[in-house]
Design a protein around this motif. Structure first.
Motif, short mmCIF file in Angstrom:
data_model
loop_
_atom_site.label_atom_id
_atom_site.label_comp_id
_atom_site.label_asym_id
_atom_site.label_seq_id
_atom_site.Cartn_x
_atom_site.Cartn_y
_atom_site.Cartn_z
N ALA A 118 -3.07 13.65 -4.34
CA ALA A 118 -4.23 13.79 -3.83
C ALA A 118 -4.00 14.63 -2.52
CB ALA A 118 -4.88 12.33 -3.56
N PRO A 119 -4.54 15.79 -2.33
CA PRO A 119 -4.22 16.60 -1.40
C PRO A 119 -5.05 16.64 -0.06
CG PRO A 119 -5.55 17.92 -2.59
CD PRO A 119 -5.07 16.65 -3.42
N PHE A 173 -6.49 -6.39 -11.59
CA PHE A 173 -7.13 -5.00 -12.23
C PHE A 173 -6.87 -3.78 -11.44
CE2 PHE A 173 -9.60 -8.41 -14.06
CZ PHE A 173 -9.57 -8.10 -15.46
N VAL A 174 -6.06 -3.90 -10.29
CA VAL A 174 -5.53 -2.72 -9.63
C VAL A 174 -4.75 -1.86 -10.90
CG1 VAL A 174 -3.41 -1.92 -8.23
CG2 VAL A 174 -5.17 -3.83 -7.37
N TRP A 175 -4.22 -2.47 -11.69
CA TRP A 175 -3.44 -1.74 -12.84
C TRP A 175 -4.41 -0.78 -13.53
CZ3 TRP A 175 1.02 -3.29 -16.25
CH2 TRP A 175 2.08 -3.63 -15.44
N LEU A 176 -5.85 -0.96 -13.42
CA LEU A 176 -6.88 0.00 -14.08
C LEU A 176 -6.96 1.46 -13.76
CD1 LEU A 176 -10.08 -2.14 -14.83
CD2 LEU A 176 -8.47 -1.63 -16.50
N ALA A 177 -6.16 1.42 -12.30
CA ALA A 177 -5.85 2.64 -11.70
C ALA A 177 -4.98 3.68 -12.57
CB ALA A 177 -5.50 2.60 -10.27
N MET A 215 0.78 -1.13 -0.13
CA MET A 215 -0.03 0.11 0.09
C MET A 215 0.91 1.26 -0.14
SD MET A 215 -3.20 -0.68 2.52
CE MET A 215 -3.96 0.74 2.09
N VAL A 216 2.03 1.29 0.79
CA VAL A 216 2.88 2.55 0.73
C VAL A 216 3.42 2.66 -0.60
CG1 VAL A 216 5.05 3.43 1.83
CG2 VAL A 216 3.23 2.24 3.27
N PHE A 217 4.19 1.70 -1.19
CA PHE A 217 4.48 1.85 -2.32
C PHE A 217 3.68 2.29 -3.50
CE2 PHE A 217 6.55 -0.56 -6.34
CZ PHE A 217 7.41 0.48 -6.47
N SER A 218 2.51 1.28 -3.55
CA SER A 218 1.54 1.96 -4.61
C SER A 218 1.12 3.30 -4.36
CB SER A 218 0.48 0.76 -4.85
OG SER A 218 -0.10 0.62 -3.54
N GLY A 219 0.74 3.71 -3.17
CA GLY A 219 0.35 5.15 -2.97
C GLY A 219 1.47 6.03 -3.01
N PHE A 220 2.62 5.85 -2.93
CA PHE A 220 3.35 6.96 -3.34
C PHE A 220 3.61 6.96 -4.64
CE2 PHE A 220 8.05 7.40 -4.53
CZ PHE A 220 8.17 8.80 -3.89
N THR A 221 3.76 6.01 -5.64
CA THR A 221 3.62 6.15 -7.24
C THR A 221 2.39 6.77 -7.40
OG1 THR A 221 2.94 3.83 -7.14
CG2 THR A 221 5.18 4.15 -7.32
N TRP A 222 1.27 6.35 -7.01
CA TRP A 222 0.12 7.13 -7.45
C TRP A 222 0.02 8.62 -7.21
CZ3 TRP A 222 -4.60 6.39 -9.31
CH2 TRP A 222 -5.80 7.38 -9.27
N LEU A 238 -0.17 -4.70 -5.80
CA LEU A 238 0.33 -3.58 -5.50
C LEU A 238 1.67 -3.21 -5.81
CD1 LEU A 238 -1.52 -3.00 -2.09
CD2 LEU A 238 -2.17 -2.31 -4.18
N PHE A 239 2.59 -4.32 -5.85
CA PHE A 239 4.07 -3.96 -6.00
C PHE A 239 4.26 -3.89 -7.87
CE2 PHE A 239 4.09 -6.17 -2.04
CZ PHE A 239 4.90 -5.11 -1.10
N THR A 240 3.53 -4.73 -8.39
CA THR A 240 3.49 -4.68 -9.98
C THR A 240 3.24 -3.23 -10.22
OG1 THR A 240 1.58 -5.70 -10.21
CG2 THR A 240 3.64 -7.30 -10.13
N PHE A 241 1.97 -2.95 -9.86
CA PHE A 241 1.23 -1.50 -9.91
C PHE A 241 2.30 -0.46 -9.74
CE2 PHE A 241 -0.54 2.60 -8.20
CZ PHE A 241 -1.40 2.80 -9.47
N GLY A 242 2.85 -0.32 -8.46
CA GLY A 242 3.98 0.66 -8.29
C GLY A 242 5.20 0.72 -9.34
#
Length: 426
Positions: free
Chosen positions: A143-144, A330-334, A130-137, A169-173
């Protein structure tokens, strides 16, 4: 200072910022209720074969356990891993085995998971993802505020990934980082692409688009990273693990063909099989249907298109070309959602785009529906429509698209993402 926004300013009344937050909060509440039901069934009532949380992570943890206490090749021995996985999943009578079919590169990355008890390891793995994917997002689309994060936190595919304990989440990141860095730091982007060797089928589109766009530094860095990663896995785990992996892949492929997946396989291959096509006919159908999205991805990288649109097309092309997918993928759809919002901030929305993005965001909810409805079969057409709106946006001449003139539109996101227009190939 200009207020940062969600990117939906100027939308119709039904899609105001407040309603986006409200609807996201409602979906998030439903997902929390579903989580409570899973916990009650698996841990309180202990319903037989009611899968415990982290049912896919159990495969990772079992592979780590047998690797820590014997040769790494043991991870590919179903007779050793299956009893461990079944016990962790609270599933005494599985309809088919849950083999380890990941490459040695991923085994090297997760070898240490069993140093912690299963529950703690699962939670740590999930938090890191979650931390890694959230950082890259956040590097794509800042998102303020909490209301801006609500659609992210409520994204149904995220919850499928968290509940199953998958590596999406890691592959997404890694995919997100590579797309953000590609124009400015191509070598580092190539390293991120090379690290997708933990799940190589999700990196299959990147060589195509890098070659089409003549991104030689990124391509070379990715190739070197894969080579070094594989060599490190071979020396650390034994090169025989590669032969075990190669032997396991066709066995798993046969499993995906033979099994009637609950809810349907969300691919063109799965649709064809659902309607009675033979495996060969299904693969041919899949190839024909997936080809346009791959061609679109290569085309956008080959011409001077906007970087946001090039980045947006990679994920749908990647998912549409896979014959085997599950809900967590389908996390990649983000990724296309984020990059299309960013492009619309700069150039305005086209008719129907917001409705498509809302549909794409909601689409993974089908995996919460009763399996007998075969809901997953709707996913490939939805992704094809997504690729279609990317193509439509790409073919529009920039000055013909009305710019977003809202006082609250924030253009500072440009520093967080690739340049708006193509740069010379490296």
């Amino acid at each position: 200072m200009k207020e940062k926004t969600t990117g939906f300013e100027g939308a119709p009344n039904w899609l105001t910022r407040q309603r986006i937050a409200l609807y996201s909060a409602c979906i998030l509440l439903m997902e929390l209720v579903y989580l409570a039901i899973r916990i009650d069934g698996a841990y309180v009532r202990k319903i037989p074969d009611f899968f415990a949380l982290g049912w896919d992570f159990a495969v990772f943890w079992a592979a780590s356990l047998v690797t820590l206490h014997g040769p790494a090749s043991n991870a590919y021995d179903v007779a050793l891993t299956e009893p461990i996985v079944s016990a962790l999943e609270h599933a005494a009578h599985r309809p088919f085995p849950a083999p380890w079919v990941y490459p040695p590169t991923f085994l090297l990355a997760v070898k240490w998971l069993a140093l912690l008890p299963f529950a703690w390891s699962y939670m740590l793995f999930t938090v890191l993802g979650m931390v890694f994917s959230g950082f890259t997002w956040n590097r794509i689309l800042a998102a303020p505020s909490l209301s801006s994060w609500l659609p992210v936190l409520a994204f149904p595919a995220l919850w499928i990934t968290l509940l199953s304990g998958q590596n999406s989440l890691f592959t997404f990141g890694l995919a997100a980082a590579s797309l953000v860095l590609l124009d400015k730091k191509p070598a580092l982007a190539g390293v991120c692409i090379g690290l997708l060797a933990i799940k190589p089928q999700l990196g299959i589109v990147f060589p195509l688009v890098l070659l089409a766009g003549r991104r030689w530094r990124a391509f070379s860095a990715a190739l070197i990273t894969v080579g070094v990663f594989c060599a490190a896995a071979g020396f650390a785990l034994g090169f025989e693990t590669f032969s075990k992996f190669i032997a396991a892949v066709p066995q798993f492929s046969k499993l995906t063909v033979d099994v009637n997946w609950a809810g349907g396989m969300p691919t063109w291959f799965g649709i064809a099989r659902h309607f009675g096509a033979s495996p060969i006919a299904a693969y041919l159908t899949h190839a024909v249907m997936a080809a346009p999205s791959l061609a679109l991805a290569a085309f956008l990288f080959a011409i001077p298109s906007r970087a946001t649109l090039r980045a947006a097309v990679v994920a749908p092309a990647t998912l549409l070309c896979q014959p085997y997918l599950r809900g967590y993928d389908f996390v990649w759809l983000a990724l296309p959602i984020a990059f299309l919002i960013l492009d619309a901030r700069r150039h305005g929305w086209l008719k129907g785009e917001r409705a498509v993005l809302v549909t794409v965001w909601l689409a993974p909810l089908v995996f919460f529906f009763p399996p007998n409805l075969q809901p997953a079969l709707w996913l490939p057409p939805i992704m094809a429509i997504l690729a279609g709106i990317i193509f439509r946006r790409a073919r529009m001449v920039t000055h013909l698209i009305p710019p977003v003139m809202s006082e609250t539109t924030d253009d500072s996101a440009e520093v967080r993402t690739p340049a708006a227009h193509d740069v010379p190939a490296d």
